[in-house]
Design a protein around this motif. Sequence first.
Motif, PDB file in Angstrom:
ATOM      1  N   ALA A  33      -0.766 110.295  30.260  1.00  0.00           N
ATOM      2  CA  ALA A  33      -1.252 110.741  31.577  1.00  0.00           C
ATOM      3  C   ALA A  33      -1.752 109.580  32.433  1.00  0.00           C
ATOM      4  N   TYR A  34      -1.989 108.435  31.824  1.00  0.00           N
ATOM      5  CA  TYR A  34      -2.566 107.275  32.506  1.00  0.00           C
ATOM      6  C   TYR A  34      -1.897 107.008  33.865  1.00  0.00           C
ATOM      7  N   PRO A  35      -2.685 107.031  34.964  1.00  0.00           N
ATOM      8  CA  PRO A  35      -2.059 106.864  36.277  1.00  0.00           C
ATOM      9  C   PRO A  35      -1.650 105.407  36.541  1.00  0.00           C
ATOM     10  N   THR A  36      -0.369 105.210  36.789  1.00  0.00           N
ATOM     11  CA  THR A  36       0.188 103.868  36.987  1.00  0.00           C
ATOM     12  C   THR A  36       0.582 103.722  38.452  1.00  0.00           C
ATOM     13  N   PRO A  37       0.264 102.587  39.095  1.00  0.00           N
ATOM     14  CA  PRO A  37       0.704 102.412  40.485  1.00  0.00           C
ATOM     15  C   PRO A  37       2.220 102.623  40.594  1.00  0.00           C
ATOM     16  N   ARG A  38       2.656 103.334  41.627  1.00  0.00           N
ATOM     17  CA  ARG A  38       4.077 103.704  41.665  1.00  0.00           C
ATOM     18  C   ARG A  38       4.979 102.584  42.172  1.00  0.00           C
ATOM     19  N   ASN A  39       4.383 101.455  42.592  1.00  0.00           N
ATOM     20  CA  ASN A  39       5.219 100.383  43.140  1.00  0.00           C
ATOM     21  C   ASN A  39       5.389  99.208  42.173  1.00  0.00           C
ATOM     22  N   TRP A  44       6.092  93.648  35.710  1.00  0.00           N
ATOM     23  CA  TRP A  44       5.027  94.384  34.999  1.00  0.00           C
ATOM     24  C   TRP A  44       5.486  94.887  33.630  1.00  0.00           C
ATOM     25  N   THR A  45       6.735  94.598  33.254  1.00  0.00           N
ATOM     26  CA  THR A  45       7.157  95.042  31.909  1.00  0.00           C
ATOM     27  C   THR A  45       6.845  93.965  30.865  1.00  0.00           C
ATOM     28  N   PHE A  46       6.373  92.800  31.332  1.00  0.00           N
ATOM     29  CA  PHE A  46       6.183  91.716  30.378  1.00  0.00           C
ATOM     30  C   PHE A  46       5.006  91.924  29.428  1.00  0.00           C
ATOM     31  N   GLY A  47       4.041  92.753  29.820  1.00  0.00           N
ATOM     32  CA  GLY A  47       2.949  93.077  28.897  1.00  0.00           C
ATOM     33  C   GLY A  47       3.517  93.821  27.692  1.00  0.00           C
ATOM     34  N   ALA A  48       4.430  94.764  27.958  1.00  0.00           N
ATOM     35  CA  ALA A  48       5.055  95.515  26.862  1.00  0.00           C
ATOM     36  C   ALA A  48       5.952  94.586  26.037  1.00  0.00           C
ATOM     37  N   ILE A  49       6.664  93.686  26.730  1.00  0.00           N
ATOM     38  CA  ILE A  49       7.544  92.740  26.017  1.00  0.00           C
ATOM     39  C   ILE A  49       6.703  91.860  25.085  1.00  0.00           C
ATOM     40  N   LEU A  50       5.537  91.430  25.580  1.00  0.00           N
ATOM     41  CA  LEU A  50       4.649  90.604  24.742  1.00  0.00           C
ATOM     42  C   LEU A  50       4.148  91.383  23.536  1.00  0.00           C
ATOM     43  N   THR A 242       6.887 104.082  30.856  1.00  0.00           N
ATOM     44  CA  THR A 242       7.418 103.976  29.484  1.00  0.00           C
ATOM     45  C   THR A 242       8.906 103.633  29.533  1.00  0.00           C
ATOM     46  N   LEU A 243       9.654 104.378  30.357  1.00  0.00           N
ATOM     47  CA  LEU A 243      11.096 104.144  30.428  1.00  0.00           C
ATOM     48  C   LEU A 243      11.408 102.765  30.991  1.00  0.00           C
ATOM     49  N   LYS A 244      10.644 102.395  31.999  1.00  0.00           N
ATOM     50  CA  LYS A 244      10.872 101.080  32.608  1.00  0.00           C
ATOM     51  C   LYS A 244      10.588  99.973  31.585  1.00  0.00           C
TER      52      LYS A 244
END
Length: 424
Positions: A33-39, A44-50, A242-244
Amino acid sequence: MSGPSTYQPQSPLMKWLEQRLPIAGLVHSSFIAYPTPRNLNYWWTFGAILSMMLAVQIVTGLVLAMHYTPHVDLAFDSVERIVRDVNYGWLLRNMHAAGASMFFIAVYVHMLRGLYYGSYKAPREVLWILGVIIYLLMMATGFMGYVLPWGQMSFWGATVITNLFSAFPVVGDSIVTLLWGGYSVGNPTLNRFFSLHYLLPFVIAGVVVLHVWALHVTGQNNPAGVEPKTEKDTVPFTPYATLKDVFGMSCFLVFYSWFIFYMPNYLGDAENYVPANPGVTPPHIVPEWYYLPFYAILRSIPNKLMGVIAMFGAIIVLLFLPWLDSCKVRSSRYRPMAKRFFWAFVVTCLVLGWLGSKPAEGIYTTLGQVFTFFYFAYFLIVLPVLGRMEKTLPLPNSIAEDVLNKGKVAKAVAGLVAVLFAGG
Ligand code: HEM
């Protein structure tokens, strides 16, 4: 900023657990449910990549450690045995060695993204400082890991870098003896480096938890650098972010695989395939590519102690960044001068990296001094002064407006293209 607690346990078991340990609710509010800025864009995917790379390094490292022997007479051969005889040992080793480089590529992109979009500014100072701590821990972990195969570069790199601490007055020599576990780099050094190389990734994982916790308190920054105000400015983390993130991670995995399968040694040094020999100094002692800019800074200063201080200072200065940059506008998108200086800073880092790989003589030393000055000037002169002088562009009123404006531009371009093609 964590999402509303809308989690409803579905089964009696989950209901029972939720009343005792609300972990499913925590995961739901943090990653669903965490609200993520829509832009948010792909930077911003590099945190997940790390996060993915940290997991890959820990898992491959754990299995490698089952076959590795931390002894000066056996370490080099044990690594060769892993590559030749252990089932899929070549894959594990390539994944881990190339993985270290990938981890650093990702962290540099992640940090530069933060720098460009002003993600370190209030209220995200602690988030940024935790990041700098992670980066320092990564540097220490990478350095100790490189010593483990006990090749020529492992040995001589360890000798050069540990010796730097002797520059500190009074305590310097004691620190070096402590690092070595004796009076030169040897078996005790290899043992303590192995032990710490095993430990530190878990410490990093712990600090990453704090990093993400701090992120969930303040919420994410975004390319416009304005805070979300209404529900229109955000989307739920799942499925959008998540998908991004999954797509970003998949693209990064393709890039990573290319190194694993086609050029596993490209980012390493051929000299490290020669067993360590304390009697033969390699003509050219160079650290791994990710340390090169700092190595250039170290060598550009003729005084050893000052060189060491400058090298550490180059990282420590990052801790003060939130207070050095005085501009109220976050994103460089709306700071025309800051944007130019940002790119000049990126070029400075690349040139310093190149200089770090060259011998410390002649023109290379002079250039090293010039670019070391540029490096520090960016943080200590440019950012504090620009913040007071720069005329910034008007900010969008909200994230939703930023997205809609972009939509209008895209529509206008699409319309123009359609007209052109219809005309043709
Ligand atoms: C193991 C290393 C790291 C991991 C796993 C990690 C993880 C993350 C994650 C998952 C996010 C949210 C997604 C994103 O914004 O990309 C994030 C955001 C952030 N990280 Fe890291 N990080 C790491 C290292 C660093 C470092 C070294 C720095 C800076 C020195 C840093 C600074 C930041 C900042 C400022 C944000 C907020 C970005 C924003 O919202 O604009 N991180 N990190």
